[in-house]
Scaffold this motif. Structure first.
Motif, PDB file in Angstrom:
ATOM      1  N   LEU A  64       0.737  -1.546   0.283  1.00  0.00           N
ATOM      2  CA  LEU A  64       0.313  -0.038   0.279  1.00  0.00           C
ATOM      3  C   LEU A  64       0.705   1.560  -0.112  1.00  0.00           C
ATOM      4  O   LEU A  64       0.599   2.344  -1.044  1.00  0.00           O
ATOM      5  CB  LEU A  64      -0.954   0.320   1.569  1.00  0.00           C
ATOM      6  N   LEU A  65       2.048   1.100   0.983  1.00  0.00           N
ATOM      7  CA  LEU A  65       2.795   2.669   1.018  1.00  0.00           C
ATOM      8  C   LEU A  65       3.107   3.382  -0.332  1.00  0.00           C
ATOM      9  O   LEU A  65       3.322   4.012  -0.908  1.00  0.00           O
ATOM     10  CB  LEU A  65       3.779   2.382   1.731  1.00  0.00           C
ATOM     11  N   PRO A  66       3.904   2.236  -1.405  1.00  0.00           N
ATOM     12  CA  PRO A  66       4.739   2.794  -2.588  1.00  0.00           C
ATOM     13  C   PRO A  66       3.441   2.965  -3.358  1.00  0.00           C
ATOM     14  O   PRO A  66       3.883   3.647  -3.796  1.00  0.00           O
ATOM     15  CB  PRO A  66       5.017   1.227  -3.064  1.00  0.00           C
ATOM     16  N   TYR A  67       2.651   2.274  -3.582  1.00  0.00           N
ATOM     17  CA  TYR A  67       1.244   2.442  -4.149  1.00  0.00           C
ATOM     18  C   TYR A  67       0.923   3.962  -3.991  1.00  0.00           C
ATOM     19  O   TYR A  67      -0.478   4.797  -5.256  1.00  0.00           O
ATOM     20  CB  TYR A  67       0.672   1.430  -4.861  1.00  0.00           C
ATOM     21  N   SER A  68       0.558   3.836  -2.859  1.00  0.00           N
ATOM     22  CA  SER A  68       0.643   5.831  -2.380  1.00  0.00           C
ATOM     23  C   SER A  68       0.921   6.885  -2.779  1.00  0.00           C
ATOM     24  O   SER A  68       0.679   7.894  -3.002  1.00  0.00           O
ATOM     25  CB  SER A  68       0.374   6.104  -0.427  1.00  0.00           C
ATOM     26  N   LEU A  69       2.308   6.393  -3.684  1.00  0.00           N
ATOM     27  CA  LEU A  69       3.184   7.026  -4.008  1.00  0.00           C
ATOM     28  C   LEU A  69       2.182   7.228  -5.637  1.00  0.00           C
ATOM     29  O   LEU A  69       3.151   8.047  -6.562  1.00  0.00           O
ATOM     30  CB  LEU A  69       4.381   6.888  -4.725  1.00  0.00           C
ATOM     31  N   VAL A 116       5.730  -7.266  -4.916  1.00  0.00           N
ATOM     32  CA  VAL A 116       5.858  -5.813  -6.551  1.00  0.00           C
ATOM     33  C   VAL A 116       4.780  -6.291  -7.405  1.00  0.00           C
ATOM     34  O   VAL A 116       3.923  -5.182  -8.306  1.00  0.00           O
ATOM     35  CB  VAL A 116       7.570  -6.330  -7.500  1.00  0.00           C
ATOM     36  N   ALA A 117       4.111  -7.781  -7.579  1.00  0.00           N
ATOM     37  CA  ALA A 117       3.056  -8.249  -8.703  1.00  0.00           C
ATOM     38  C   ALA A 117       2.051  -7.257  -8.157  1.00  0.00           C
ATOM     39  O   ALA A 117       1.105  -7.403  -8.656  1.00  0.00           O
ATOM     40  CB  ALA A 117       3.685  -9.019  -9.026  1.00  0.00           C
ATOM     41  N   GLY A 118       1.765  -7.502  -6.658  1.00  0.00           N
ATOM     42  CA  GLY A 118       0.305  -7.528  -5.937  1.00  0.00           C
ATOM     43  C   GLY A 118       0.480  -6.049  -5.827  1.00  0.00           C
ATOM     44  O   GLY A 118      -0.524  -4.905  -6.329  1.00  0.00           O
ATOM     45  N   LEU A 119       1.085  -5.400  -5.946  1.00  0.00           N
ATOM     46  CA  LEU A 119       1.585  -4.020  -5.926  1.00  0.00           C
ATOM     47  C   LEU A 119       1.061  -3.243  -8.015  1.00  0.00           C
ATOM     48  O   LEU A 119       0.669  -2.016  -7.132  1.00  0.00           O
ATOM     49  CB  LEU A 119       3.647  -3.368  -5.397  1.00  0.00           C
ATOM     50  N   ALA A 120       1.492  -3.953  -8.163  1.00  0.00           N
ATOM     51  CA  ALA A 120       1.897  -3.412  -9.679  1.00  0.00           C
ATOM     52  C   ALA A 120      -0.236  -3.316  -9.965  1.00  0.00           C
ATOM     53  O   ALA A 120      -0.330  -2.348 -10.493  1.00  0.00           O
ATOM     54  CB  ALA A 120       2.331  -3.927 -10.978  1.00  0.00           C
ATOM     55  N   VAL A 121      -1.026  -4.614  -8.717  1.00  0.00           N
ATOM     56  CA  VAL A 121      -2.199  -4.411  -9.951  1.00  0.00           C
ATOM     57  C   VAL A 121      -2.654  -3.370  -8.378  1.00  0.00           C
ATOM     58  O   VAL A 121      -4.050  -2.294  -9.148  1.00  0.00           O
ATOM     59  CB  VAL A 121      -2.556  -5.523  -8.911  1.00  0.00           C
ATOM     60  N   SER A 123      -1.857  -0.635  -8.011  1.00  0.00           N
ATOM     61  CA  SER A 123      -1.281   0.368  -8.277  1.00  0.00           C
ATOM     62  C   SER A 123      -2.017   1.249  -9.471  1.00  0.00           C
ATOM     63  O   SER A 123      -2.909   2.497  -9.280  1.00  0.00           O
ATOM     64  CB  SER A 123      -0.022   0.715  -9.214  1.00  0.00           C
ATOM     65  N   VAL A 124      -2.698   0.228 -10.111  1.00  0.00           N
ATOM     66  CA  VAL A 124      -3.233   0.609 -10.857  1.00  0.00           C
ATOM     67  C   VAL A 124      -4.896   0.971 -10.696  1.00  0.00           C
ATOM     68  O   VAL A 124      -5.429   1.909 -11.268  1.00  0.00           O
ATOM     69  CB  VAL A 124      -3.272  -0.504 -12.447  1.00  0.00           C
TER      70      VAL A 124
END
Length: 431
Positions: A64-69, A116-121, A123-124
């Motif tokens: 969650l934190l990186p995709y908040s960026l 990383v893969a979950g983060l990509a989903v 993020s979109v």
């Protein structure tokens, strides 16, 4: 005397463009429910894996934190790109990415590649949810915004839970192995692709922004400047600033309660034969109760706002939420936790409806994407911060009377602070 425009859900549903946008949300968030259930099962309840409180919180933080960026980029681009195109492409990209996650689950890949893969989903997902909120005012008239938000965000939350329920049903056929959870993850691609197909029916300019920039290329500095402009725009409107503060504090408390509930159903509530079982099925009961709470909030909030206004209603639900958590949660019994989940679902949705509407009313359209991205970033950063704090203060059992008392009192103090800020805003407003 001018007749007041209708503001009911039936009225907003008469518009074909609103119905289409609602269908996109329902399909997209149904897919979210399936995908989130697959991830939760993989990380928390898969017998081939194990997780302690710190590992669970760290997983949330990594996702969650990186995709908040990503939020700043999403917001600035949503004020420069066609929001219809964003919704179309983002849903197609998600359909591909969940297949990648499914492949990693199937091969029992853990650690950085999996996150990383979950983060990509996720993020979109920021682009999808922010575009839906920013585009909503283009599909309804201003007097109907409360009802439109109540219907769209609440039905979205409910179908997310229904997606999770459908995933649990599918899990009975696939089993709780890596292969079973991989099937769940990849099945989320179907509603994502369906949402993209519905988006294609919108003309390109129909969801805004009203003024599209000639160039969509952005440097990091331009993104930072755009995000700062959105934050300044929101904070220059006291009702928006107070609303964002209230929901951010709610998310802090909600994050602690989320981790507490996960630990209770993983380590304390172990019965599988009672009406209120433990494990993933029991956790699904809490989510179902929360979904019922969101439905009740959707039914009650427009009526309450018409009669007492948004600020008093937010104050009432914050106080009620704090008292309910103290009265129900302190028993640490499965039935009372389910009841507390219902109340928390009501509180969270009632606040969100009012905050979304407040931002849509006071924020200019050319800033709306950036402001909603500020909103999204606060929404997730405060949630993750609470999870990390909870990981260090909560025992593995999830039972902590002191923490729950702190959360209950925090809700009441937040209500008092918000009520004061709202009164000051009302006094300062030009008449």
């Amino acid at each position: 005397m001018q007749q007041q425009a209708p503001t009911t859900a039936r009225h907003v549903l008469r518009r074909g463009d609103f119905r289409r946008l609602l269908a996109i949300r329902l399909l997209a968030q149904f897919g979210d429910g399936i995908f989130q259930a697959a991830l939760a099962g993989t990380v928390l309840f898969n017998p081939q894996r194990a997780a302690d409180p710190i590992a669970v919180a760290a997983g949330f933080a990594i996702l969650l934190l990186p995709y908040s960026l990503v939020g700043p980029f999403a917001g600035v681009w949503l004020d420069r790109w066609s929001r219809r195109q964003v919704l179309l492409r983002a849903n197609l990209v998600r359909a591909v990415l969940v297949a990648v996650v499914a492949a990693l689950v199937l091969r029992n890949v853990d650690g950085t590649p999996f996150y990383v893969a979950g983060l990509a989903v996720f993020s979109v997902n920021r682009f999808v949810l922010a575009a839906l909120s920013a585009g909503l005012p283009h599909t309804t008239d201003e007097p109907s915004l409360v009802s439109a938000n109540a219907l769209s965000t609440t039905s979205g939350a409910v179908v997310t839970v229904l997606g999770g329920g459908a995933a649990l049903g599918l899990l009975q056929l696939t089993g709780t192995s890596n292969a079973g959870y991989a099937v769940l993850a990849v099945s989320a691609a179907l509603p994502y692709a369906g949402a993209a197909a519905v988006v294609a029916g919108f003309p390109r300019p129909s969801l805004g922004p009203d003024h599209v920039a000639r160039s969509a290329r952005l440097s990091a500095r331009e993104v930072a400047v755009g995000m700062l402009a959105g934050a300044r725009h929101a904070w220059s409107h006291p009702p928006a600033a107070a609303a964002l503060t209230a929901i951010s504090l709610h998310r802090l408390f909600y994050g602690v309660l989320t981790l507490m509930t996960l630990l209770l159903y993983r380590n304390t509530f172990t019965s599988t034969s009672s009406v209120f079982p433990g494990g993933l099925v029991g956790l699904a009961e809490v989510l179902g109760a929360g979904a019922l709470g969101t439905l009740l909030a959707a039914a009650v909030t427009p009526w309450a706002v018409r009669h007492i206004g948004k600020p008093p209603w937010i104050t009432v639900v914050l106080v009620g939420g704090g008292l309910a958590q103290l009265g129900l949660g302190l028993w640490f019994l499965a039935p009372t936790v389910v009841a507390a989940g219902l109340v928390l679902g009501f509180v969270g949705q009632a606040i969100k409806i009012c905050v979304d509407t407040t931002l849509q009313e006071v924020v200019a359209d050319d800033f709306r994407g950036r402001v909603f991205s500020v909103y999204d970033t606060l929404f997730n950063v405060t949630y993750v911060a609470a999870l990390l704090v909870g990981a260090f203060v909560l025992p593995p059992s999830g039972i902590s009377h002191g923490t729950l008392i702190t959360v209950g009192v925090g809700y009441v103090l937040t209500a008092m602070a918000y009520a004061r800020a709202s009164r000051q805003s009302a006094i300062a407003a030009p008449r």
